[in-house]
Design a protein around this motif. Structure first.
Motif, PDB file in Angstrom:
ATOM      1  N   SER A  46     -29.120  15.665   7.763  1.00 11.73           N
ATOM      2  CA  SER A  46     -29.477  16.668   6.763  1.00 11.73           C
ATOM      3  C   SER A  46     -28.658  16.483   5.491  1.00 11.73           C
ATOM      4  N   GLU A 125     -38.017  12.799   7.048  1.00 10.63           N
ATOM      5  CA  GLU A 125     -38.605  13.844   7.872  1.00 10.63           C
ATOM      6  C   GLU A 125     -40.103  13.972   7.600  1.00 10.63           C
ATOM      7  N   SER A 149     -39.604  17.845  10.903  1.00 12.60           N
ATOM      8  CA  SER A 149     -39.270  18.552   9.671  1.00 12.60           C
ATOM      9  C   SER A 149     -38.551  19.829  10.089  1.00 12.60           C
ATOM     10  N   TRP A 150     -37.322  19.994   9.639  1.00 10.79           N
ATOM     11  CA  TRP A 150     -36.513  21.093  10.160  1.00 10.79           C
ATOM     12  C   TRP A 150     -35.792  21.808   9.043  1.00 10.79           C
ATOM     13  N   ARG A 151     -35.922  23.122   9.056  1.00  9.73           N
ATOM     14  CA  ARG A 151     -35.175  23.973   8.135  1.00  9.73           C
ATOM     15  C   ARG A 151     -34.327  24.934   8.960  1.00  9.73           C
ATOM     16  N   ALA A 153     -30.927  27.888   8.911  1.00  9.21           N
ATOM     17  CA  ALA A 153     -30.134  28.807   8.101  1.00  9.21           C
ATOM     18  C   ALA A 153     -29.192  29.578   9.018  1.00  9.21           C
ATOM     19  N   ASP A 180     -33.491  28.922  13.312  1.00 11.26           N
ATOM     20  CA  ASP A 180     -34.517  27.896  13.122  1.00 11.26           C
ATOM     21  C   ASP A 180     -35.640  28.477  12.269  1.00 11.26           C
ATOM     22  N   LEU A 181     -35.797  27.954  11.050  1.00 12.22           N
ATOM     23  CA  LEU A 181     -36.831  28.431  10.143  1.00 12.22           C
ATOM     24  C   LEU A 181     -38.146  27.682  10.309  1.00 12.22           C
ATOM     25  N   THR A 182     -38.131  26.599  11.054  1.00 13.49           N
ATOM     26  CA  THR A 182     -39.344  25.797  11.234  1.00 13.49           C
ATOM     27  C   THR A 182     -40.180  26.304  12.399  1.00 13.49           C
TER      28      THR A 182
END
Length: 315
Positions: A46, A125, A149-151, A153, A180-182
């Motif tokens: 990241s 990603e 694909s990973w977001r 926070a 985990d936002l994804t």
């Protein structure tokens, strides 16, 4: 009479053996070559400044059905490798094919540089990667993997160090949280994660090795979405650590925690390997079937995205 009886009994015994011959031996090709075994993992950091410059692939062959076993670390030089990436089902464009793999004989590995002159990595990603390997004797295997694909926070790390009677030993508890936002990207990928940690800045510990790297001894390093609460994951581990006083300054002791979102194939592979390792050779344990996503071969072609966090380890 006795010699004649002995010959008759021997003949009956041989006929009985032929009648008991397993049927699969009549249909299997005893000259069938062993399968190619591939191990490769696409790693995306990241933090782009931590991205590795090279990609490595392990290639060997399984033991044949009959005959002497082959050394698992015996390399297979002379193979041709091709890695093609595409996005959203589109056609590959310029720069989307990687073929310049060299063979490192000392390590029995194939490697290729994946960073361009401008610093961009071939591993990105959201891309699907198709791998093709052709050995020198003409055997071909293929596989594919999509880099998640990973977001993420709300990451946090808590490290609690508890004193012990020994001057050198401390009981250390690590607690990690992330949101985990994804979420789920499909039925096959509801969200799979792996958490590892290691000591930095201390000569007693190898900075290249994670303390909980062995998936058979530490199966809790694998995390699924079942443990999340409203998308928030909490993971913790405890172990006793030893540091020699005077070897390093307290301010130099650090702990690095790595949270990975891993591909479904890599998760299933690690889970099965962990189950197999935890059996400790018990012949009565439930056998673990190691899954493979290598067509016409064996092994795992996986991918992951790493989020790294470094915190001081106050001794």
């Amino acid at each position: 009479i006795l010699p004649m009886l002995t010959r008759i009994l021997a003949l009956i015994f041989l006929l009985g053996l032929s009648a008991c011959r397993p049927q699969f031996l009549d249909t299997v090709d005893l000259d069938l070559p062993s399968k190619l075994v591939v191990g490769c993992n696409l790693v995306l950091e990241s933090n782009s400044t931590l991205q590795k410059d090279s990609l490595f692939l392990k290639l060997h062959q399984s033991a044949p059905l009959f005959g002497p076993p082959l050394a698992i670390d015996s390399g297979l030089p002379g193979a041709s490798l091709r890695l093609i990436r595409s996005r959203n089902g589109g056609n590959p464009g310029p720069g989307d094919t990687l073929e310049n793999f060299g063979y490192h004989e000392f390590q029995n590995l194939y490697g290729a540089r994946i960073r361009s002159a401008n610093g961009a990595s071939f591993v990105q990603e959201g891309y699907e990667y198709r791998l093709s390997v052709r050995s020198a004797d003409g055997r071909t295997v293929e596989s594919q993997s999509t880099v998640p694909s990973w977001r993420v926070a709300d990451t946090s790390v808590q490290i609690q160090v508890q004193a012990s009677p020994s001057t050198w030993t401390r009981s250390v508890q690590v607690r990690v949280q992330w949101r985990d936002l994804t979420g789920s990207t499909g039925p096959d990928d509801p969200g799979y994660f792996r958490v590892n940690y290691r000591i930095l800045g201390n000569p007693w510990y190898n900075e290249e090795t994670y303390l909980n790297d062995h998936v058979g001894w530490y199966p809790n390093q694998l995390v699924t979405n079942a443990s999340a609460v409203n998308g928030l994951y909490t993971w913790q581990d405890r172990r006793d650590l030893s540091l020699m006083p005077g070897d390093t300054l307290p301010s130099q002791n650090q702990m690095e925690i790595v949270v990975q979102r891993i591909s479904p194939a890599l998760y299933r592979y690690l889970q099965a390997v962990g189950q197999q390792d935890s059996q400790n050779g018990n012949p009565f344990a439930e056998p673990a079937v190691i899954p493979s996503n290598i067509q016409n071969g064996l092994g795992c072609f996986g991918s992951c995205v790493n989020v790294r966090m470094v915190r001081p380890l106050l001794w």
